[in-house]
Design a protein around this motif. Structure first.
Motif, PDB file in Angstrom:
ATOM      1  N   TYR A  94     -41.011  38.654   2.792  1.00  0.00           N
ATOM      2  CA  TYR A  94     -41.049  37.949   1.522  1.00  0.00           C
ATOM      3  C   TYR A  94     -42.056  38.625   0.588  1.00  0.00           C
ATOM      4  N   TYR A  95     -41.601  38.861  -0.640  1.00  0.00           N
ATOM      5  CA  TYR A  95     -42.411  39.530  -1.647  1.00  0.00           C
ATOM      6  C   TYR A  95     -42.601  38.619  -2.853  1.00  0.00           C
ATOM      7  N   CYS A  96     -43.807  38.600  -3.383  1.00  0.00           N
ATOM      8  CA  CYS A  96     -43.983  37.970  -4.685  1.00  0.00           C
ATOM      9  C   CYS A  96     -44.024  39.078  -5.739  1.00  0.00           C
ATOM     10  N   ALA A  97     -43.678  38.708  -6.950  1.00  0.00           N
ATOM     11  CA  ALA A  97     -43.583  39.680  -8.028  1.00  0.00           C
ATOM     12  C   ALA A  97     -43.897  39.012  -9.351  1.00  0.00           C
ATOM     13  N   ALA A  98     -44.361  39.820 -10.301  1.00  0.00           N
ATOM     14  CA  ALA A  98     -44.731  39.322 -11.625  1.00  0.00           C
ATOM     15  C   ALA A  98     -43.914  40.023 -12.700  1.00  0.00           C
ATOM     16  N   ARG A  99     -43.492  39.258 -13.682  1.00  0.00           N
ATOM     17  CA  ARG A  99     -42.739  39.841 -14.805  1.00  0.00           C
ATOM     18  C   ARG A  99     -43.188  39.180 -16.093  1.00  0.00           C
ATOM     19  N   ARG A 100     -43.023  39.905 -17.169  1.00  0.00           N
ATOM     20  CA  ARG A 100     -43.365  39.367 -18.485  1.00  0.00           C
ATOM     21  C   ARG A 100     -42.278  38.409 -18.946  1.00  0.00           C
ATOM     22  N   PRO A 101     -42.624  37.376 -19.676  1.00  0.00           N
ATOM     23  CA  PRO A 101     -41.626  36.436 -20.187  1.00  0.00           C
ATOM     24  C   PRO A 101     -40.554  37.147 -21.001  1.00  0.00           C
ATOM     25  N   GLY A 102     -39.338  36.645 -20.876  1.00  0.00           N
ATOM     26  CA  GLY A 102     -38.226  37.189 -21.641  1.00  0.00           C
ATOM     27  C   GLY A 102     -37.275  38.036 -20.831  1.00  0.00           C
ATOM     28  N   SER A 103     -37.659  38.436 -19.648  1.00  0.00           N
ATOM     29  CA  SER A 103     -36.767  39.235 -18.814  1.00  0.00           C
ATOM     30  C   SER A 103     -36.041  38.331 -17.820  1.00  0.00           C
ATOM     31  N   ALA A 104     -35.033  38.906 -17.171  1.00  0.00           N
ATOM     32  CA  ALA A 104     -34.158  38.124 -16.296  1.00  0.00           C
ATOM     33  C   ALA A 104     -34.870  37.762 -14.992  1.00  0.00           C
ATOM     34  N   ALA A 105     -34.871  36.480 -14.667  1.00  0.00           N
ATOM     35  CA  ALA A 105     -35.630  36.012 -13.511  1.00  0.00           C
ATOM     36  C   ALA A 105     -35.037  36.441 -12.174  1.00  0.00           C
ATOM     37  N   ARG A 106     -33.712  36.546 -12.087  1.00  0.00           N
ATOM     38  CA  ARG A 106     -33.069  36.794 -10.794  1.00  0.00           C
ATOM     39  C   ARG A 106     -32.923  38.272 -10.456  1.00  0.00           C
ATOM     40  N   ILE A 107     -33.310  39.140 -11.372  1.00  0.00           N
ATOM     41  CA  ILE A 107     -33.109  40.578 -11.198  1.00  0.00           C
ATOM     42  C   ILE A 107     -34.413  41.244 -10.788  1.00  0.00           C
ATOM     43  N   TRP A 114     -45.423  44.095  -7.838  1.00  0.00           N
ATOM     44  CA  TRP A 114     -44.990  43.546  -6.559  1.00  0.00           C
ATOM     45  C   TRP A 114     -46.147  43.520  -5.568  1.00  0.00           C
ATOM     46  N   GLY A 115     -46.116  42.512  -4.692  1.00  0.00           N
ATOM     47  CA  GLY A 115     -47.034  42.490  -3.576  1.00  0.00           C
ATOM     48  C   GLY A 115     -46.515  43.360  -2.441  1.00  0.00           C
ATOM     49  N   GLN A 116     -47.281  43.412  -1.368  1.00  0.00           N
ATOM     50  CA  GLN A 116     -46.931  44.274  -0.243  1.00  0.00           C
ATOM     51  C   GLN A 116     -45.952  43.608   0.715  1.00  0.00           C
ATOM     52  N   GLY A 117     -45.771  42.303   0.586  1.00  0.00           N
ATOM     53  CA  GLY A 117     -44.831  41.573   1.430  1.00  0.00           C
ATOM     54  C   GLY A 117     -45.505  40.925   2.623  1.00  0.00           C
ATOM     55  N   THR A 118     -44.898  39.835   3.079  1.00  0.00           N
ATOM     56  CA  THR A 118     -45.369  39.149   4.277  1.00  0.00           C
ATOM     57  C   THR A 118     -44.156  38.768   5.122  1.00  0.00           C
ATOM     58  N   GLN A 119     -44.255  38.985   6.426  1.00  0.00           N
ATOM     59  CA  GLN A 119     -43.117  38.768   7.311  1.00  0.00           C
ATOM     60  C   GLN A 119     -42.984  37.295   7.666  1.00  0.00           C
ATOM     61  N   VAL A 120     -41.768  36.794   7.548  1.00  0.00           N
ATOM     62  CA  VAL A 120     -41.424  35.448   8.007  1.00  0.00           C
ATOM     63  C   VAL A 120     -40.324  35.592   9.056  1.00  0.00           C
ATOM     64  N   THR A 121     -40.575  35.058  10.234  1.00  0.00           N
ATOM     65  CA  THR A 121     -39.604  35.111  11.313  1.00  0.00           C
ATOM     66  C   THR A 121     -39.322  33.692  11.800  1.00  0.00           C
ATOM     67  N   VAL A 122     -38.042  33.325  11.780  1.00  0.00           N
ATOM     68  CA  VAL A 122     -37.628  31.998  12.212  1.00  0.00           C
ATOM     69  C   VAL A 122     -36.805  32.145  13.484  1.00  0.00           C
ATOM     70  N   SER A 123     -37.292  31.548  14.545  1.00  0.00           N
ATOM     71  CA  SER A 123     -36.591  31.648  15.818  1.00  0.00           C
ATOM     72  C   SER A 123     -35.650  30.462  16.003  1.00  0.00           C
ATOM     73  N   SER A 124     -34.558  30.718  16.699  1.00  0.00           N
ATOM     74  CA  SER A 124     -33.559  29.657  16.909  1.00  0.00           C
ATOM     75  C   SER A 124     -33.838  28.857  18.168  1.00  0.00           C
TER      76      SER A 124
END
Length: 124
Positions: A94-107, A114-124
């Motif tokens: 999972y990565y967090c990211a920053a953008r300036r207002p006015g640009s597309a949120a889903r892209i 961007w951050g460096q990321g953090t691992q999320v593991t969900v076991s069944s």
């Protein structure tokens, strides 16, 4: 320049919860819209959720709607991702990211930092 650091990832059983945090060291954090993306092995990075710089507007991917919640505390330069009812298919970096207002949120290309990321593991 905005330096982002994620934390809070880990291993959890299906149905469990985790809260991710993303902290910026710059006070300009409060002027940026923020987003969370994730990337599973062999897959493209995908949008999870976003929040405007005021915190007034949030967006969610259909796959997490009703289970995940994004929030921010501008006084702490931090954005959070509360993840409930986790499923094995939520396993990803999972990565967090920053953008300036006015640009597309889903892209992903709309985000400037961007951050460096953090691992999320969900076991069944």
């Amino acid at each position: 320049q905005v330096h982002l650091v994620e934390s809070g990832g880990g291993l959890v059983q299906a149905g469990g919860s985790l809260r991710l945090s993303c902290t910026a060291s710059e006070r300009t954090f409060s002027t940026y819209n923020m987003g969370w993306f994730r990337q599973a092995p062999g897959k493209e990075r995908e949008f999870v959720t976003s929040i405007t710089y005021t915190g007034s507007v949030t967006l969610y991917a259909d796959s997490v709607k009703g289970r995940f919640a994004i929030s921010r505390d501008n006084a702490k330069n931090t954005v959070y991702l509360q993840m409930n009812s986790l499923k094995p298919e939520d396993t990803a970096v999972y990565y967090c990211a920053a953008r300036r207002p006015g640009s597309a949120a889903r892209i992903a290309g709309s985000y400037d930092y961007w951050g460096q990321g953090t691992q999320v593991t969900v076991s069944s």
